[in-house]
Structure formats: structure tokens, C-alpha cells
Design an enzyme around this catalytic site. Structure first.
Site, PDB file in Angstrom:
ATOM      1  N   GLU A 204      12.642  -9.054   2.126  1.00  0.00           N
ATOM      2  CA  GLU A 204      11.814  -7.884   2.435  1.00  0.00           C
ATOM      3  C   GLU A 204      12.659  -6.611   2.323  1.00  0.00           C
ATOM      4  O   GLU A 204      13.799  -6.586   2.781  1.00  0.00           O
ATOM      5  CB  GLU A 204      11.287  -8.039   3.861  1.00  0.00           C
ATOM      6  CG  GLU A 204      10.384  -6.921   4.298  1.00  0.00           C
ATOM      7  CD  GLU A 204       9.697  -7.245   5.617  1.00  0.00           C
ATOM      8  OE1 GLU A 204       9.010  -8.291   5.697  1.00  0.00           O
ATOM      9  OE2 GLU A 204       9.861  -6.472   6.570  1.00  0.00           O
TER      10      GLU A 204
ATOM     11  N   ASP B 246       1.774 -15.774   6.433  1.00  0.00           N
ATOM     12  CA  ASP B 246       1.338 -17.147   6.136  1.00  0.00           C
ATOM     13  C   ASP B 246       1.465 -17.477   4.648  1.00  0.00           C
ATOM     14  O   ASP B 246       1.839 -18.588   4.280  1.00  0.00           O
ATOM     15  CB  ASP B 246      -0.116 -17.355   6.586  1.00  0.00           C
ATOM     16  CG  ASP B 246      -0.215 -17.485   8.106  1.00  0.00           C
ATOM     17  OD1 ASP B 246       0.832 -17.678   8.752  1.00  0.00           O
ATOM     18  OD2 ASP B 246      -1.339 -17.393   8.635  1.00  0.00           O
TER      19      ASP B 246
ATOM     20  N   ALA C 299       2.972  -0.692   4.908  1.00  0.00           N
ATOM     21  CA  ALA C 299       2.499  -0.785   6.298  1.00  0.00           C
ATOM     22  C   ALA C 299       2.024  -2.196   6.670  1.00  0.00           C
ATOM     23  O   ALA C 299       1.978  -2.543   7.856  1.00  0.00           O
ATOM     24  CB  ALA C 299       1.388   0.233   6.525  1.00  0.00           C
TER      25      ALA C 299
ATOM     26  N   ARG D 232       6.917   0.890  13.560  1.00  0.00           N
ATOM     27  CA  ARG D 232       7.575   0.429  12.323  1.00  0.00           C
ATOM     28  C   ARG D 232       8.773  -0.479  12.610  1.00  0.00           C
ATOM     29  O   ARG D 232       9.371  -1.041  11.705  1.00  0.00           O
ATOM     30  CB  ARG D 232       8.068   1.628  11.498  1.00  0.00           C
ATOM     31  CG  ARG D 232       6.947   2.514  11.001  1.00  0.00           C
ATOM     32  CD  ARG D 232       7.456   3.553  10.007  1.00  0.00           C
ATOM     33  NE  ARG D 232       6.545   4.675   9.940  1.00  0.00           N
ATOM     34  CZ  ARG D 232       5.493   4.736   9.122  1.00  0.00           C
ATOM     35  NH1 ARG D 232       5.244   3.756   8.284  1.00  0.00           N
ATOM     36  NH2 ARG D 232       4.698   5.796   9.144  1.00  0.00           N
TER      37      ARG D 232
ATOM     38  N   HIS E  55       3.861  -4.435   9.250  1.00  0.00           N
ATOM     39  CA  HIS E  55       3.786  -4.338  10.698  1.00  0.00           C
ATOM     40  C   HIS E  55       2.615  -5.107  11.305  1.00  0.00           C
ATOM     41  O   HIS E  55       2.528  -5.227  12.520  1.00  0.00           O
ATOM     42  CB  HIS E  55       3.741  -2.858  11.094  1.00  0.00           C
ATOM     43  CG  HIS E  55       4.782  -2.044  10.373  1.00  0.00           C
ATOM     44  ND1 HIS E  55       6.130  -2.310  10.467  1.00  0.00           N
ATOM     45  CD2 HIS E  55       4.672  -1.005   9.478  1.00  0.00           C
ATOM     46  CE1 HIS E  55       6.814  -1.460   9.703  1.00  0.00           C
ATOM     47  NE2 HIS E  55       5.948  -0.664   9.074  1.00  0.00           N
TER      48      HIS E  55
ATOM     49  N   HIS F  21      12.694  -2.291   2.708  1.00  0.00           N
ATOM     50  CA  HIS F  21      12.091  -1.015   3.110  1.00  0.00           C
ATOM     51  C   HIS F  21      12.994   0.097   2.631  1.00  0.00           C
ATOM     52  O   HIS F  21      14.209   0.046   2.837  1.00  0.00           O
ATOM     53  CB  HIS F  21      11.906  -0.941   4.624  1.00  0.00           C
ATOM     54  CG  HIS F  21      10.998  -2.020   5.115  1.00  0.00           C
ATOM     55  ND1 HIS F  21       9.658  -2.019   4.848  1.00  0.00           N
ATOM     56  CD2 HIS F  21      11.269  -3.166   5.775  1.00  0.00           C
ATOM     57  CE1 HIS F  21       9.127  -3.125   5.337  1.00  0.00           C
ATOM     58  NE2 HIS F  21      10.077  -3.850   5.895  1.00  0.00           N
ATOM     59  N   ILE F  22      12.372   1.061   1.998  1.00  0.00           N
ATOM     60  CA  ILE F  22      13.143   2.175   1.444  1.00  0.00           C
ATOM     61  C   ILE F  22      13.752   2.994   2.583  1.00  0.00           C
ATOM     62  O   ILE F  22      14.928   3.356   2.556  1.00  0.00           O
ATOM     63  CB  ILE F  22      12.218   3.052   0.562  1.00  0.00           C
ATOM     64  CG1 ILE F  22      11.673   2.206  -0.607  1.00  0.00           C
ATOM     65  CG2 ILE F  22      12.955   4.292   0.049  1.00  0.00           C
ATOM     66  CD1 ILE F  22      10.493   2.824  -1.337  1.00  0.00           C
ATOM     67  N   SER F  23      12.944   3.246   3.585  1.00  0.00           N
ATOM     68  CA  SER F  23      13.425   4.049   4.727  1.00  0.00           C
ATOM     69  C   SER F  23      14.037   3.138   5.786  1.00  0.00           C
ATOM     70  O   SER F  23      13.800   1.925   5.781  1.00  0.00           O
ATOM     71  CB  SER F  23      12.251   4.819   5.334  1.00  0.00           C
ATOM     72  OG  SER F  23      11.312   3.892   5.875  1.00  0.00           O
TER      73      SER F  23
ATOM     74  N   ARG G  85       4.699  10.915  -2.365  1.00  0.00           N
ATOM     75  CA  ARG G  85       4.458  10.614  -0.953  1.00  0.00           C
ATOM     76  C   ARG G  85       5.713  10.931  -0.111  1.00  0.00           C
ATOM     77  O   ARG G  85       6.773  10.363  -0.385  1.00  0.00           O
ATOM     78  CB  ARG G  85       4.156   9.110  -0.893  1.00  0.00           C
ATOM     79  CG  ARG G  85       4.120   8.521   0.453  1.00  0.00           C
ATOM     80  CD  ARG G  85       4.127   7.001   0.350  1.00  0.00           C
ATOM     81  NE  ARG G  85       3.910   6.461   1.663  1.00  0.00           N
ATOM     82  CZ  ARG G  85       4.229   5.245   2.036  1.00  0.00           C
ATOM     83  NH1 ARG G  85       4.770   4.417   1.170  1.00  0.00           N
ATOM     84  NH2 ARG G  85       3.994   4.845   3.259  1.00  0.00           N
TER      85      ARG G  85
ATOM     86  N   PRO H  42       0.795  -1.229   0.000  1.00  0.00           N
ATOM     87  CA  PRO H  42       0.000   0.000   0.000  1.00  0.00           C
ATOM     88  C   PRO H  42       0.828   1.280   0.000  1.00  0.00           C
ATOM     89  O   PRO H  42       1.872   1.353   0.653  1.00  0.00           O
ATOM     90  CB  PRO H  42      -0.818  -0.104   1.285  1.00  0.00           C
ATOM     91  CG  PRO H  42      -0.172  -1.164   2.101  1.00  0.00           C
ATOM     92  CD  PRO H  42       0.491  -2.091   1.129  1.00  0.00           C
ATOM     93  N   ASN H  43       0.330   2.207  -0.762  1.00  0.00           N
ATOM     94  CA  ASN H  43       0.866   3.575  -0.860  1.00  0.00           C
ATOM     95  C   ASN H  43       2.175   3.681  -1.642  1.00  0.00           C
ATOM     96  O   ASN H  43       2.642   4.788  -1.898  1.00  0.00           O
ATOM     97  CB  ASN H  43       1.037   4.213   0.535  1.00  0.00           C
ATOM     98  CG  ASN H  43      -0.272   4.250   1.290  1.00  0.00           C
ATOM     99  OD1 ASN H  43      -1.282   4.669   0.732  1.00  0.00           O
ATOM    100  ND2 ASN H  43      -0.283   3.780   2.527  1.00  0.00           N
TER     101      ASN H  43
ATOM    102  N   TYR I 155      10.956   9.040   1.274  1.00  0.00           N
ATOM    103  CA  TYR I 155      10.986   7.990   0.237  1.00  0.00           C
ATOM    104  C   TYR I 155      11.638   8.437  -1.080  1.00  0.00           C
ATOM    105  O   TYR I 155      11.768   7.635  -2.000  1.00  0.00           O
ATOM    106  CB  TYR I 155       9.562   7.499  -0.038  1.00  0.00           C
ATOM    107  CG  TYR I 155       8.918   6.885   1.193  1.00  0.00           C
ATOM    108  CD1 TYR I 155       9.422   5.713   1.743  1.00  0.00           C
ATOM    109  CD2 TYR I 155       7.828   7.496   1.821  1.00  0.00           C
ATOM    110  CE1 TYR I 155       8.853   5.156   2.885  1.00  0.00           C
ATOM    111  CE2 TYR I 155       7.246   6.941   2.951  1.00  0.00           C
ATOM    112  CZ  TYR I 155       7.768   5.775   3.479  1.00  0.00           C
ATOM    113  OH  TYR I 155       7.230   5.226   4.604  1.00  0.00           O
TER     114      TYR I 155
ATOM    115  N   ARG J 197      12.528   5.294  12.816  1.00  0.00           N
ATOM    116  CA  ARG J 197      11.213   5.946  12.738  1.00  0.00           C
ATOM    117  C   ARG J 197      10.322   5.522  13.919  1.00  0.00           C
ATOM    118  O   ARG J 197      10.822   4.966  14.885  1.00  0.00           O
ATOM    119  CB  ARG J 197      10.584   5.629  11.371  1.00  0.00           C
ATOM    120  CG  ARG J 197      11.470   6.118  10.219  1.00  0.00           C
ATOM    121  CD  ARG J 197      10.865   5.791   8.881  1.00  0.00           C
ATOM    122  NE  ARG J 197       9.611   6.495   8.659  1.00  0.00           N
ATOM    123  CZ  ARG J 197       8.760   6.191   7.687  1.00  0.00           C
ATOM    124  NH1 ARG J 197       9.043   5.184   6.861  1.00  0.00           N
ATOM    125  NH2 ARG J 197       7.649   6.863   7.553  1.00  0.00           N
TER     126      ARG J 197
ATOM    127  N   ASN K  95       8.259  -5.204  -0.788  1.00  0.00           N
ATOM    128  CA  ASN K  95       8.109  -4.132   0.187  1.00  0.00           C
ATOM    129  C   ASN K  95       6.638  -4.130   0.563  1.00  0.00           C
ATOM    130  O   ASN K  95       5.806  -3.607  -0.183  1.00  0.00           O
ATOM    131  CB  ASN K  95       8.522  -2.789  -0.420  1.00  0.00           C
ATOM    132  CG  ASN K  95       8.442  -1.663   0.602  1.00  0.00           C
ATOM    133  OD1 ASN K  95       7.827  -1.824   1.663  1.00  0.00           O
ATOM    134  ND2 ASN K  95       9.049  -0.531   0.286  1.00  0.00           N
TER     135      ASN K  95
END
Ligand code: DQA
Length: 310
Positions: free
Chosen positions: A264, A253, A243, A277, A246, A266-268, A184, A176-177, A189, A273, A240
Site C-alpha cells: 500500500e 477482503d 480514501a 487518515r 480508511h 500513500h503519497i502524503s 488536486r 478515488p481522486n 500531492y 494529517r 494507493n
């Protein structure tokens, strides 16, 4: 593909099953040389061997090979012994790509039903001896050698990869996002948009003789479906989950349910943070996690799988 695709290998290595799948995927016609001979001779291969002998059968193979080599668009599953005779193999070789499906002789003997196979009623030792003798012949006839996998679907995928010269097929999954990248929170990001990220990853993959397909969704169910569908189709997932990282036990699963390794990303740097997160519920089902390296993190994750090929 207009040329023929010719599958060779020991009886029971999966040529017919894999060949039918390949024919389906490539929109080609499937032909089995043994079956063609049975239809033409009006009796089973076992009967031919028992009543007429092997040489008579190989003559039939030669005739059928020459006939099929004159056609196009066929996936041809060759009898296990067909490559033994040069006159059978040469015309077929000239008509397309020859793929050797390499399956361990012991595995074939122990796991494949040999009852109806003409040369299958022998001891394990004799079978393995024949397998050992034939290996170099198969290898020398084939343009590509593909090791047989756990399922015919997987083996078919490996054949397609080999033919296309592709080393790994990546699925890049974004949650998402992430479609709003560039717009954003650019301070976190960056300014690059989602489309540009996908193009960058596709280029990176191509540079390493790989493919990358990108999928993004704001819906958990769509991401689950994409993970399920990845089994047997992709070699690795770079994900990625946004959200969902989390709190999505469903994604955790799904990753556990399929046989495709995932890293996995994550850009940030999520650890610098907000507290919520810091925890990833999805990472335990992943090979590892990359975070805080910006968009390069996706390439770093792909690089890990590429390293495994060196
Ligand atoms: C993110 C970090 C997540 O916490 C956040 O919800 C995202 C993006 C990252 O790439 O840094 O959407 O996964």
C-alpha cells in the site's frame, strides 16, 4: 510469435494443459506429438510400446518432429522421452523456442494419474531415477526453464514472462481522486499529473525488465474487480486506495482473496494529517505500507519486490 513454441519435460509435468493455454493466449495452434503419433499409427502409445517397442516409437517421434519443425505458429507439447534422441530435438530446436517445464519428479509421481502413460507403471524409486537422469537432458535442450506453478494458468504466465524476458508484472492500482493528481491539493500531492505518474512507473518497470500496468478508478467495485482479475496475471500489486484506505473492508477482503502480494502506498504522510487518515483498514492484507515519500513511494514499493529477485 511466428516461430514454434516447444514444450519439453517429464511426463505429467503439465505440457499439454499448459501448452493448450499458451496456444489460446498466443493465437497459435496446439499440437501434441504423442497424439499425432497415435493418429498416424492408428493405436495408442501404450500399445505401440507394448507391441512394437520403444525404438519403433522413437522412429515415429523423429518423423513427426521433422514434419512439425517444417511448420510455423505451433505450440508443440513433446512426449517426455522425445529429447532423448538428438535427431528428434534438433529440428524442433531450430524451429523456435524450447521451454522446459520443470516439475519435481516426486510431485508428479504422487499427484498425477499415470495409468495411461506408457512408462508410468513403475515404482516411485524407478520413476525418480528416470526423472533424475532426464533432468540434465531437458536442461541442455531448453532455451528457457520454467518451474511449474500451482495452477496451469500460472505456469503459462511464467512461460510468457520467460519468453518476453520479463521479471515481474506489476499492477499499479489507484483509487478515488488520484486521477486528479497535479490539480488536486498540489501542496500535498505535488504537481505531477496521473498520466505522468503512470509513464514514470512504466519507465521504471521497463528499466528493471518488468512491466507495469496502471488502473485508476473512483468506484470501489471497479477496484475490487481489478484485484480479482489480478490473480495469476500479475506478480505484485502496488496500490494507493485513496480514501478507501480508511474504510473499505471490501478491498481488504479482495486482497485476502487473491494470491498476489500487495504494497500500500500513500503519497502524503497520512500520520501528519487528520486523525481519520491514520487508520488503514486495507494495510493488514498488504505486505507493507509506504507513506509520505511522494510519488517515489510507488517506486520504493516496486523496488521491494525487485529486491526479492536478487
Ligand atoms: C492518499 C491519502 C488518503 O488519505 C487520501 O484520501 C488520498 C490519497 C495519499 O496518497 O496520500 O486520496 O492515499
Amino acid at each position: 510469435m511466428n516461430d514454434n513454441l516447444i514444450l519439453i519435460g517429464m511426463m505429467g509435468c503439465g505440457k499439454s494443459t499448459v501448452g493448450k493455454l499458451l496456444a489460446q493466449r498466443l493465437g497459435m495452434e496446439f499440437v501434441d506429438t504423442d497424439q499425432r503419433i497415435e493418429e498416424a499409427a492408428g493405436c495408442t502409445v501404450s500399445t505401440i510400446f507394448a507391441q512394437k517397442g520403444e525404438a519403433w516409437f522413437r522412429d515415429w517421434e523423429e518423423r513427426i518432429s521433422k514434419e512439425l519443425a517444417g511448420q510455423k505458429g505451433l505450440v508443440i507439447s513433446c512426449g517426455g522421452g522425445l529429447p532423448l534422441r538428438k535427431e528428434c530435438m534438433e529440428p524442433l530446436r531450430a524451429s523456435g523456442s524450447v521451454v522446459f517445464l520443470d516439475r519435481d519428479g516426486g510431485d508428479i509421481y504422487d499427484n498425477v494419474n499415470m495409468e495411461k502413460r506408457p512408462l508410468g507403471q513403475v515404482s516411485r524409486e524407478e520413476f525418480l531415477e528416470r526423472w533424475r537422469q532426464r533432468l540434465p537432458i531437458y536442461q541442455s535442450c531448453a532455451g528457457y526453464t520454467v518451474t511449474s506453478r500451482e495452477t496451469p494458468q500460472r505456469t503459462a504466465g511464467e512461460v510468457l514472462k520467460a519468453l518476453a524476458g520479463v521479471r515481474l508484472r506489476f499492477l499499479i492500482l489507484n483509487g478515488p481522486n488520484l486521477n486528479l493528481l497535479g490539480k488536486r491539493e498540489p501542496g500535498i500531492y505535488g504537481e505531477t499529473g496521473y498520466g505522468a505518474l503512470c509513464q514514470r512507473l512504466k519507465d521504471f518497470a521497463a528499466k528493471h525488465q518488468c512491466t507495469a500496468e496502471c488502473f485508476q478508478s473512483n468506484h470501489e467495485g471497479a477496484i475490487l474487480d481489478a484485484i480479482h482479475a489480478a490473480d495469476g496475471v500479475y506478480d505484485a500489486i502496488i496500490m494507493n486506495p485513496g480514501a478507501f484506505t480508511h474504510y473499505s473492508y471490501a478491498i481488504l477482503d479482495a486482497l485476502k482473496a487473491v494470491d498476489v502480494p500487495c504494497i500500500e502506498v500513500h503519497i502524503s504522510n497520512v500520520h501528519q494529517r487528520e486523525e481519520f487518515r491514520h487508520k488503514s483498514v486495507t494495510a493488514p492484507a498488504c505486505v507493507g505500507q509506504v507513506c509520505g515519500l511522494g510519488l517515489y513511494g510507488y517506486e520504493a514499493a516496486m523496488g521491494y519486490f525487485l529486491e526479492g529477485l536478487q
